[in-house]
Design an enzyme around this catalytic site. Sequence first.
Site, PDB file in Angstrom:
ATOM      1  CG  ASP A   4      17.422  -2.328  20.457  1.00  0.00           C
ATOM      2  OD1 ASP A   4      16.390  -3.022  20.399  1.00  0.00           O
ATOM      3  OD2 ASP A   4      18.351  -2.543  21.266  1.00  0.00           O
TER       4      ASP A   4
ATOM      5  CE  LYS B 177      24.089  12.155  22.857  1.00  0.00           C
ATOM      6  NZ  LYS B 177      23.690  13.021  24.014  1.00  0.00           N
TER       7      LYS B 177
ATOM      8  CG  ASP C  86      12.572  -2.487  24.310  1.00  0.00           C
ATOM      9  OD1 ASP C  86      12.255  -2.830  23.152  1.00  0.00           O
ATOM     10  OD2 ASP C  86      12.972  -3.297  25.177  1.00  0.00           O
TER      11      ASP C  86
ATOM     12  CE1 TYR D 261      22.022  -2.336  17.560  1.00  0.00           C
ATOM     13  CE2 TYR D 261      21.235  -4.536  17.079  1.00  0.00           C
ATOM     14  CZ  TYR D 261      21.210  -3.407  17.864  1.00  0.00           C
ATOM     15  OH  TYR D 261      20.366  -3.357  18.937  1.00  0.00           O
TER      16      TYR D 261
ATOM     17  CG  ASP E  73      20.243  13.227  25.512  1.00  0.00           C
ATOM     18  OD1 ASP E  73      19.860  13.707  24.424  1.00  0.00           O
ATOM     19  OD2 ASP E  73      21.153  13.746  26.189  1.00  0.00           O
TER      20      ASP E  73
HETATM   21  C1  IPM Z   1      15.226  -6.225  18.791  1.00  0.00           C
HETATM   22  C2  IPM Z   1      16.247  -7.000  19.600  1.00  0.00           C
HETATM   23  C3  IPM Z   1      17.474  -7.306  18.750  1.00  0.00           C
HETATM   24  C4  IPM Z   1      18.121  -5.970  18.377  1.00  0.00           C
HETATM   25  C5  IPM Z   1      18.517  -8.222  19.384  1.00  0.00           C
HETATM   26  C6  IPM Z   1      17.926  -9.497  19.900  1.00  0.00           C
HETATM   27  C7  IPM Z   1      19.618  -8.536  18.414  1.00  0.00           C
HETATM   28  O1  IPM Z   1      16.571  -6.331  20.773  1.00  0.00           O
HETATM   29  O2  IPM Z   1      14.818  -6.704  17.727  1.00  0.00           O
HETATM   30  O3  IPM Z   1      14.806  -5.161  19.247  1.00  0.00           O
HETATM   31  O4  IPM Z   1      18.895  -5.405  19.152  1.00  0.00           O
HETATM   32  O5  IPM Z   1      17.850  -5.507  17.267  1.00  0.00           O
HETATM   33 MN    MN Z   2      15.305  -4.588  21.148  1.00  0.00          MN
END
Ligand code: IPM
Ligand code: MN
Length: 327
Positions: free
Chosen positions: A218, A162, A222, A116, A194
């Site tokens: 990130d 990785k 999720d 990032y 992975d």
């Molecule tokens: C998160 C989001 C952000 C990230 C995006 C919106 C830039 O997905 O906070 O998880 O990738 O960090």
């Molecule tokens: Mn995210």
Amino acid sequence: MVCLPGDGIGPEVTAAAARVLRSLPLELTLEDYPFGGRAIHELGDPLPEETLSACLAADAVLLGAVGLPEFDGAPVRPEQGLIRLRGALDVDANLRPTTGDDVDLLIVRELVGGLYFGASGRRADGSAFDTCEYSPGQIERVARRGFEFARERRGLLTSVDKANVLETSRLWREVVSGLAADYPDVRLEHLLADTAGLQLVQDPGRFDVLVTENTFGDILSDVAAGRCGGLGLAASASLGDAGPGIFEPVHGSAPDIAGRGVANPAAMLRSVALLLRYAAGEPELAAALERSVDDALERSPTPDLGGTAGTVEFTEAVLRSLDRAAA
Ligand code: IPM
Ligand code: MN
Ligand code: NAD
């Protein structure tokens, strides 16, 4: 405190947070500033100067979400404001807890380095470039957070990388391994990213603390959220060594449900609990709020959890539960 409602369901869930914060026995001010897509429309910048200075001077920043479909592919995007804000506040450790039946894990996501923040993404000769970069110091800083949290919890730290492919991951592994001697009470293991995804789906209960680079964190946060009730529940706190932290749900602006009053504010309210714990020095209020959110999830679940409560109805269930607990 500064509040950045942002876009989509961001303002809907931050309204719930503001209502709950105002009901608590705390002296605090909450001031809204433009941020994200709305700020691009109004001021041409997702993180206007005035918003950034207010954040730098704040005790804590409460953030909803940014992103609007109309900016897909645009040169100036809401998400750029979020990345810049994280960098400017230097909040390197993004805590993303996941709890559920027999699951209690914490992902510590490195937040101000890696892909990032590598030498700026660009195009040349029709190709595109993003660079993943880490210095030993950047890795050490977030890894120590991981060890420290593991020491306070169940004593297992899983470092995710990785290292079978990436040079940054090999450095990551070396640095993390080199710190282990400072934390004899923590068991350190390394796992490829992975496989970490697989195990988070198959057996999330085996994890305690995970520490990993920005992009893996990130995605894996999720995955962990998806395994345990979804994004409507997943909170986060982003902390640096000094200065204000950012408290925001893991989810985005959810354009598919925005404006309908059905967003689950639990992720945001749990982020408020993290703010109470890490920024306001109010661990008891934090725990009380977490219990009331759990209680409201039982009594009045939102549609993402198979229920019918709207955002406001859920928030009122939390407020009633807090009242009962205080009585
Ligand atoms: C998160 C989001 C952000 C990230 C995006 C919106 C830039 O997905 O906070 O998880 O990738 O960090
Ligand atoms: Mn995210
Ligand atoms: P998203 O997290 O916004 O939504 C993913 C799915 O989860 C959607 O179906 C959504 O309806 C559901 N969902 C999310 N939060 C929910 C909640 N509180 N209650 C009920 N359901 C919820 O991810 P996306 O759709 O991929 O991204 C939409 C926009 O949000 C994009 O512009 C993206 O860049 C942005 N985004 C911002 C942040 C942030 O501000 N921190 C985080 C992730 C994505």
